[in-house]
Design an enzyme around this catalytic site. Sequence first.
Site, PDB file in Angstrom:
ATOM      1  N   GLU A  44       0.824  -1.202   0.000  1.00 38.87           N
ATOM      2  CA  GLU A  44       0.000   0.000   0.000  1.00 38.87           C
ATOM      3  C   GLU A  44       0.869   1.268   0.000  1.00 38.87           C
ATOM      4  OE1 GLU A  44      -3.624   1.684   2.891  1.00 38.87           O
ATOM      5  OE2 GLU A  44      -2.312   0.061   3.557  1.00 38.87           O
ATOM      6  N   LYS A 111      -9.243   2.353  -2.179  1.00 39.14           N
ATOM      7  CA  LYS A 111      -9.558   1.750  -0.888  1.00 39.14           C
ATOM      8  C   LYS A 111     -10.944   2.195  -0.412  1.00 39.14           C
ATOM      9  CE  LYS A 111      -7.188   1.069   3.588  1.00 39.14           C
ATOM     10  NZ  LYS A 111      -5.945   1.422   4.314  1.00 39.14           N
ATOM     11  N   CYS A 163      -5.581  -3.411   2.557  1.00 35.92           N
ATOM     12  CA  CYS A 163      -5.305  -3.346   4.000  1.00 35.92           C
ATOM     13  C   CYS A 163      -6.574  -3.389   4.845  1.00 35.92           C
ATOM     14  CB  CYS A 163      -4.460  -2.124   4.325  1.00 35.92           C
ATOM     15  SG  CYS A 163      -3.623  -2.249   5.934  1.00 35.92           S
TER      16      CYS A 163
END
Length: 676
Positions: A44, A111, A163
């Site tokens: 990330e 995300k 994540c």
Amino acid sequence: MNLIKVAGGVVNQTPLAWETNKQNIIGCIEEAIEQDISLLCLPELSISGYGCEDMFFAPGTCETALEMLEDIVNHTSGIIVSVGLPLMINNRVYNAACLIANKQIRGFVCKKNLANNGVHYETRWFQPWPAGERTELKIGEFSYPVGDIIFEADGVKIGFEICEDAWIANRPGRDLYQQGIDIILNPSASHFAFLKTYTRERFVQDGSRAFGAAYLYVNLLGNEAGRIIFDGDTMIAQAGEILVSGTRFSYKDYYLTTAVIDLNKLRLEQIQNRLTFRSSTNTVSFLYSFPEITPVKNVYELESWETSSPLHIGFQKEEEFARAVSLALFDYLRKSRSQGWVISLSGGADSSAITALCYLAIEMAVRELGIEGFKKKLSYIKKIQDCQTVQELSNKLITNIYQGTQNSSSDTRNSAASLANDLNTTFYDIDINNIVEEYKALIQKAIGRDLDWETDDIALQNIQARVRSPSAWLLTNVENALLLSTSNRSEAAVGYATMDGDTSGSISPIAGIDKHFLRHWLRWLENTGLGGEVTIKGLNGVNSLQPTAELRPLEAKQVDEEDLMPYDLLNEIENAAIRDKKSPKECLIFMELHFAGIYSREKLILSIERFFKLWSRNQWKRERYAPSFHVDDHNLDPRSWCRFPILSGGFEKELEEMRDYAENAKGKGRKSKIGF
């Protein structure tokens, strides 16, 4: 037989270090191409670095990230690569992963769920991407799809959980499952905390099983921005089976963890288990020919120090603490381009632990990189370039200074000297008693009376601790080194530290760990050591001493646990009061249960009362502590984890309720029971 060779690429990045970050990524890609990898996932925000903080607001950050991306694209011939970067769309910044295939950008996935607790503050900088939405981003002459996207290459469907996406109950993988996903990539920047790797392993394994897919998880590595440590954790799973697990706490700039996934096995799982299926309007398809490869045997094997069962962890926490903080110190040293570390070595547990951790940073780096690789990594430090052993490196990089007064004992002086000699650090022993006396004389003359231990105890203790700071800073400046603060978390909780004394330093390596564990860890390091191999026998002296500040006259026989409370009790009160947010009364109930037969009720009441009062009046000290490394999920750092008002009511009402409760319980002649 449809076999695909995939890899997680671990990189040690630095926020806004554009060229270094880019070269690490390119080096990782080139190594993957050499190993015939077809699909590579990088962590990330690996282009910009995760910890850019408010620089994510700067338009130039996103613009430069795209410039770096264009350079990276040119190195992706014959391979599919995912790389993370901040992306600005319509004046909003998103945490994105770009999928590149054969030197062409195929699109960006953003995300959906942002981490916003503890050390993470993503909602300050980023917008969460709405599920199901898609737009276009123009870069130069071309437009690329952005948003909630699935990629399809040669019939293989690739999706993302970035994540935090995987840490929530309703994770995006459920939607990917409904769309017939084959491979889920999880590029992460997941902070290190003790035993956290077992949690990651569960969601990787469960995700691959529940979604009938291959799951590739890869984390950042090292001390990226100062406080947070990343462990480089990498795992690849397939249909509920962990295929491989990567190295953690490496000293390399980048490395790969590879596995071969079997699409036929995944498809069989999908046929047998898939209940529903729906087509997606957000699928981006492109041509890509996965090469034919021969079968390989994936070996799921942890490193030797990690082989303890999660249910019988053994010394996992001790190993992780040593490896995480040593790597963090090494990275902090090289990224700040400092010439070494300076520690005011008192002969006590805290300064001895920090000295040992600095030595372990050298030892572990040399074991992995070799002497020449170590010196190359620190090529800017000219004084180490002729060193040929770890001991020689220790002498050049670690400086200890023992600063005694008339209140210092021969025991602590011998403890300090013994450790420095064992590790071959540069060691200075200086007497500062005359400086203390000069300060006392100046103030006595100014106020017209003598300072006395009966009336001026705290003042006389603190001046000794503060006098040590200028000498340590002077030596640090002479060496162009890093001064390391020696306060621990237990001291931070109750303010048992002298501001501008033992709190002096640019980084506080152990401010995130409690004294009770630290003393245990020092005994472990002397007798068991990392992997059962790396021990430090020079810790014998400190391990035989009772912790003491040695600031009162020797005949007072000062002991820290008498000044405060037993460290095991302090640690449990802190956990209950600060981590679990329990009231003094609830703390007493819990402590009576936990320490039944060990400490009296009166001892528990006095200790809890002392803790809450000291905690409240010493928040200003915690605000001024040097930055600390985050090692577990009950940190006291007010800038990243535990916020508390500098001025407060001091829990007066709550402490009164505890005393009333204790008095009533005593009057009724009964023991309290746990009630929460």
